[in-house]
Design a protein around this motif. Structure first.
Motif, PDB file in Angstrom:
ATOM      1  N   ALA A   1       0.827  -1.205   0.000  1.00  0.00           N
ATOM      2  CA  ALA A   1       0.000   0.000   0.000  1.00  0.00           C
ATOM      3  C   ALA A   1       0.863   1.257   0.000  1.00  0.00           C
ATOM      4  O   ALA A   1       0.563   2.242  -0.679  1.00  0.00           O
ATOM      5  CB  ALA A   1      -0.936  -0.009   1.202  1.00  0.00           C
ATOM      6  N   ARG A   2       1.942   1.200   0.792  1.00  0.00           N
ATOM      7  CA  ARG A   2       2.841   2.354   0.823  1.00  0.00           C
ATOM      8  C   ARG A   2       3.486   2.590  -0.541  1.00  0.00           C
ATOM      9  O   ARG A   2       3.644   3.732  -0.981  1.00  0.00           O
ATOM     10  CB  ARG A   2       3.922   2.144   1.888  1.00  0.00           C
ATOM     11  N   ARG A   3       3.885   1.502  -1.192  1.00  0.00           N
ATOM     12  CA  ARG A   3       4.496   1.640  -2.521  1.00  0.00           C
ATOM     13  C   ARG A   3       3.510   2.238  -3.521  1.00  0.00           C
ATOM     14  O   ARG A   3       3.876   3.081  -4.336  1.00  0.00           O
ATOM     15  CB  ARG A   3       4.986   0.281  -3.004  1.00  0.00           C
ATOM     16  N   LEU A   4       2.255   1.780  -3.452  1.00  0.00           N
ATOM     17  CA  LEU A   4       1.243   2.318  -4.353  1.00  0.00           C
ATOM     18  C   LEU A   4       1.011   3.793  -4.078  1.00  0.00           C
ATOM     19  O   LEU A   4       0.898   4.604  -5.009  1.00  0.00           O
ATOM     20  CB  LEU A   4      -0.061   1.532  -4.207  1.00  0.00           C
ATOM     21  N   ASP A   5       0.924   4.147  -2.804  1.00  0.00           N
ATOM     22  CA  ASP A   5       0.727   5.555  -2.453  1.00  0.00           C
ATOM     23  C   ASP A   5       1.919   6.390  -2.910  1.00  0.00           C
ATOM     24  O   ASP A   5       1.748   7.518  -3.408  1.00  0.00           O
ATOM     25  CB  ASP A   5       0.544   5.700  -0.942  1.00  0.00           C
ATOM     26  N   SER A   6       3.129   5.849  -2.745  1.00  0.00           N
ATOM     27  CA  SER A   6       4.328   6.565  -3.168  1.00  0.00           C
ATOM     28  C   SER A   6       4.339   6.753  -4.680  1.00  0.00           C
ATOM     29  O   SER A   6       4.709   7.827  -5.180  1.00  0.00           O
ATOM     30  CB  SER A   6       5.576   5.795  -2.728  1.00  0.00           C
TER      31      SER A   6
ATOM     32  N   SER B   1       1.555  12.085  -9.514  1.00  0.00           N
ATOM     33  CA  SER B   1       0.846  13.360  -9.333  1.00  0.00           C
ATOM     34  C   SER B   1       1.810  14.540  -9.397  1.00  0.00           C
ATOM     35  O   SER B   1       1.512  15.566 -10.031  1.00  0.00           O
ATOM     36  CB  SER B   1       0.108  13.364  -7.993  1.00  0.00           C
ATOM     37  N   LEU B   2       2.966  14.405  -8.769  1.00  0.00           N
ATOM     38  CA  LEU B   2       3.954  15.485  -8.789  1.00  0.00           C
ATOM     39  C   LEU B   2       4.488  15.723 -10.194  1.00  0.00           C
ATOM     40  O   LEU B   2       4.711  16.876 -10.606  1.00  0.00           O
ATOM     41  CB  LEU B   2       5.104  15.160  -7.832  1.00  0.00           C
ATOM     42  N   ILE B   3       4.687  14.638 -10.939  1.00  0.00           N
ATOM     43  CA  ILE B   3       5.174  14.774 -12.310  1.00  0.00           C
ATOM     44  C   ILE B   3       4.141  15.505 -13.170  1.00  0.00           C
ATOM     45  O   ILE B   3       4.482  16.399 -13.947  1.00  0.00           O
ATOM     46  CB  ILE B   3       5.499  13.392 -12.903  1.00  0.00           C
ATOM     47  N   VAL B   4       2.882  15.122 -13.016  1.00  0.00           N
ATOM     48  CA  VAL B   4       1.819  15.765 -13.797  1.00  0.00           C
ATOM     49  C   VAL B   4       1.718  17.244 -13.439  1.00  0.00           C
ATOM     50  O   VAL B   4       1.625  18.108 -14.326  1.00  0.00           O
ATOM     51  CB  VAL B   4       0.471  15.062 -13.563  1.00  0.00           C
ATOM     52  N   ILE B   5       1.747  17.550 -12.152  1.00  0.00           N
ATOM     53  CA  ILE B   5       1.681  18.950 -11.721  1.00  0.00           C
ATOM     54  C   ILE B   5       2.871  19.731 -12.275  1.00  0.00           C
ATOM     55  O   ILE B   5       2.726  20.864 -12.745  1.00  0.00           O
ATOM     56  CB  ILE B   5       1.643  19.034 -10.185  1.00  0.00           C
ATOM     57  N   GLY B   6       4.060  19.109 -12.231  1.00  0.00           N
ATOM     58  CA  GLY B   6       5.245  19.768 -12.785  1.00  0.00           C
ATOM     59  C   GLY B   6       5.106  20.034 -14.271  1.00  0.00           C
ATOM     60  O   GLY B   6       5.474  21.115 -14.758  1.00  0.00           O
ATOM     61  N   CYS B   7       4.553  19.073 -15.010  1.00  0.00           N
ATOM     62  CA  CYS B   7       4.363  19.250 -16.455  1.00  0.00           C
ATOM     63  C   CYS B   7       3.342  20.340 -16.745  1.00  0.00           C
ATOM     64  O   CYS B   7       3.514  21.136 -17.684  1.00  0.00           O
ATOM     65  CB  CYS B   7       3.919  17.928 -17.087  1.00  0.00           C
ATOM     66  N   VAL B   8       2.274  20.378 -15.946  1.00  0.00           N
ATOM     67  CA  VAL B   8       1.266  21.427 -16.131  1.00  0.00           C
ATOM     68  C   VAL B   8       1.891  22.804 -15.914  1.00  0.00           C
ATOM     69  O   VAL B   8       1.694  23.733 -16.712  1.00  0.00           O
ATOM     70  CB  VAL B   8       0.080  21.207 -15.165  1.00  0.00           C
ATOM     71  N   LEU B   9       2.651  22.937 -14.848  1.00  0.00           N
ATOM     72  CA  LEU B   9       3.286  24.227 -14.568  1.00  0.00           C
ATOM     73  C   LEU B   9       4.301  24.592 -15.636  1.00  0.00           C
ATOM     74  O   LEU B   9       4.403  25.765 -16.039  1.00  0.00           O
ATOM     75  CB  LEU B   9       3.963  24.172 -13.192  1.00  0.00           C
ATOM     76  N   LEU B  10       5.064  23.600 -16.099  1.00  0.00           N
ATOM     77  CA  LEU B  10       6.032  23.864 -17.158  1.00  0.00           C
ATOM     78  C   LEU B  10       5.328  24.319 -18.427  1.00  0.00           C
ATOM     79  O   LEU B  10       5.791  25.247 -19.112  1.00  0.00           O
ATOM     80  CB  LEU B  10       6.862  22.605 -17.435  1.00  0.00           C
ATOM     81  N   GLY B  11       4.196  23.676 -18.741  1.00  0.00           N
ATOM     82  CA  GLY B  11       3.433  24.079 -19.921  1.00  0.00           C
ATOM     83  C   GLY B  11       2.946  25.513 -19.831  1.00  0.00           C
ATOM     84  O   GLY B  11       3.019  26.275 -20.801  1.00  0.00           O
ATOM     85  N   PHE B  12       2.452  25.892 -18.644  1.00  0.00           N
ATOM     86  CA  PHE B  12       2.004  27.275 -18.464  1.00  0.00           C
ATOM     87  C   PHE B  12       3.181  28.245 -18.542  1.00  0.00           C
ATOM     88  O   PHE B  12       3.044  29.362 -19.081  1.00  0.00           O
ATOM     89  CB  PHE B  12       1.284  27.427 -17.124  1.00  0.00           C
ATOM     90  N   LEU B  13       4.334  27.843 -18.019  1.00  0.00           N
ATOM     91  CA  LEU B  13       5.516  28.708 -18.078  1.00  0.00           C
ATOM     92  C   LEU B  13       5.932  28.948 -19.526  1.00  0.00           C
ATOM     93  O   LEU B  13       6.217  30.095 -19.916  1.00  0.00           O
ATOM     94  CB  LEU B  13       6.661  28.071 -17.292  1.00  0.00           C
ATOM     95  N   LEU B  14       5.977  27.890 -20.327  1.00  0.00           N
ATOM     96  CA  LEU B  14       6.349  28.036 -21.738  1.00  0.00           C
ATOM     97  C   LEU B  14       5.370  28.950 -22.468  1.00  0.00           C
ATOM     98  O   LEU B  14       5.768  29.788 -23.290  1.00  0.00           O
ATOM     99  CB  LEU B  14       6.399  26.667 -22.410  1.00  0.00           C
ATOM    100  N   ARG B  15       4.091  28.801 -22.165  1.00  0.00           N
ATOM    101  CA  ARG B  15       3.084  29.643 -22.808  1.00  0.00           C
ATOM    102  C   ARG B  15       3.189  31.083 -22.335  1.00  0.00           C
ATOM    103  O   ARG B  15       2.977  32.012 -23.123  1.00  0.00           O
ATOM    104  CB  ARG B  15       1.690  29.064 -22.533  1.00  0.00           C
TER     105      ARG B  15
END
Length: 450
Positions: A5-10, A16-30
């Motif tokens: 369970a811990r591995r799945l949560d990790s 989630s962090l990768i997706v959030i980072g990509c979203v922010l990077l996309g907004f930064l580029l724009r």
């Protein structure tokens, strides 16, 4: 169990962090590209926005854009946020919204097909950060993400054995390029036994979306002649589009247009017939045919712009996330797209030849792949390395040497290497023919859609 369970949560947290980072990077580029203005932006987009801002709803009675009424409504909505940014930034924000929507729809397509959240997240991030997507909206302020969004919604509906004609009709009502999905839709109508009366939805949706401008006083003839006027804007067989017409420079315009229309019609009918008669099932196959439609139509049609492969470039990302054997599609498409964009952005037209050659390989591969029942993949690592290095060399040469019409041995060498290694990548991604595997989550045989 607790450790699992811990591995799945990790893992979920990492994704989630990768997706959030990509979203922010996309907004930064724009954000960084928000004030980049092309000649089209200065001559058309900014004046259109100013007109919508100053005249408001009362301006709907005039044809203040050369697009369909749908885009005028978007400009009016955007004008309500006047003061939050420069006019061009606000216009580009329209594209940003639909680009984000495209990324979500592609992620949902992947999720519904295999229920793999990691693949869906990869699909979202890749669409949101794709170079041609950034180029199209953030750099140029073009609106291809709008019709592509509705095109993807149509594909997603058909993949779930639902009637996707209405979103297809909206795509056509937004821009004529929505018709690129036409062969796929025709094939799905025949395959799912959808009544022919549904074709009336295409002109009906256009008419319904045009009601506000007609009520505002715009002449009906002006509303329904938008696409005819657009078709007469340019008189060239290719507007930096990396398609078959790059190789037909000596063909007269008056001859090339009917030939191109006939080729596209025949190719579209053949694709529709193949889809209708094929015994292959599953979301992967449906998406593959949709990608073929979005690729082959702008490849064969004359008078295409560099950005008209946009829908294929986005949809192919979803296909690669369903089956990594199709990874060459989005990768080569992105390279070809950027090479084409450089023709307008930097006047580096020599990038069109390798781009057209690579798109030719993709078109041929699509046709061959659709004619066979096979699955599985392997990574031709040496070919990928060669393609990456030769492509980097070609981009470096074009950008540093600023090659326009000048042809040199260096250019020919890099062009040959890019095309040759692209062929190796495509060929290496194909395995020996084996029975097609079912995709997790694929629906069984389905009843007709009425």
């Amino acid at each position: 169990m607790q450790m699992l369970a811990r591995r799945l949560d990790s893992r979920r947290l990492s994704v989630s962090l990768i997706v959030i980072g990509c979203v922010l990077l996309g907004f930064l580029l724009r954000f960084l590209a928000r004030e980049h203005a092309t000649t089209d932006a200065v001559q058309y987009l900014i004046p259109w926005y100013i007109f919508a801002r100053d005249r408001g709803i009362g301006g709907l009675g005039e044809a203040f854009t050369n697009y369909t009424p749908f885009y005028s409504y978007l400009l009016l909505i955007t004008a309500q946020f006047n003061g939050l940014g420069q006019p061009l930034t606000l216009v580009k924000a329209i594209s940003f919204v639909f680009e984000f929507g495209c990324a979500i729809v592609v992620a949902l397509i992947v999720w519904s097909a295999n229920k793999a959240p990691s693949r869906a997240c990869v699909a979202f991030c890749c669409v949101w950060l794709a170079p041609t997507v950034i180029f199209n909206g953030a750099v140029w302020g073009q609106a291809d993400s709008i019709w592509t969004f509705f095109t993807l919604v149509s594909i997603a509906a058909f993949m779930q054995h639902r009637n996707g004609i209405l979103p297809f009709a909206v795509a056509v009502a937004v821009k004529a390029q929505g018709v690129f999905l036409g062969p796929f839709v025709l094939g799905m109508m025949l395959r799912d036994k959808i009544h022919w009366a549904w074709l009336a939805a295409v002109p009906a949706v256009y008419a319904a979306l045009a009601v506000p401008v007609v009520v505002a006083g715009r002449p009906i003839a002006s509303v329904f002649s938008v696409y005819m006027e657009q078709a007469e804007t340019f008189h060239r067989l290719t507007m930096n589009a990396a398609n078959i017409w790059v190789f037909a420079g000596s063909v007269p315009y008056q001859m090339g247009v009917p030939i191109g229309l006939a080729l596209a019609a025949l190719g579209g009918l053949a694709l529709a017939a193949l889809l209708a008669r094929s015994k292959r099932e599953g979301p992967e196959f449906i998406l593959l045919v949709a990608c073929a439609s979005l690729m082959i139509m702008p490849y064969l049609l004359p008078k295409m712009h560099d950005r008209y492969f946009f829908a294929f470039e986005v949809a192919s990302i979803g296909l690669a996330c369903l089956n990594a054997r199709y990874l060459p599609f989005p990768v080569i498409a992105q390279v070809s797209g950027v090479l084409s964009y450089l023709g307008f952005e930097r006047n580096i037209v020599m990038g069109l030849l390798p781009a057209a050659l690579c798109n030719t390989l993709l078109a041929i591969y699509l046709v061959l792949d659709l004619s066979r029942d096979e699955s599985g993949f392997r990574f031709p690592k040496l070919a990928w390395l060669g393609y990456a290095s030769s492509t980097a060399g070609l981009f470096a040469y074009l950008l540093l040497a600023d090659a326009g019409e000048n042809m040199s041995l260096t250019y020919l060498l890099f062009t040959g290497l890019v095309v040759g290694t692209a062929l190796m990548v495509i060929k290496g991604s194909r395995c020996a023919s084996v029975p097609e595997r079912s995709v997790a989550g694929a629906a069984p045989a389905h009843p007709p859609v009425n």
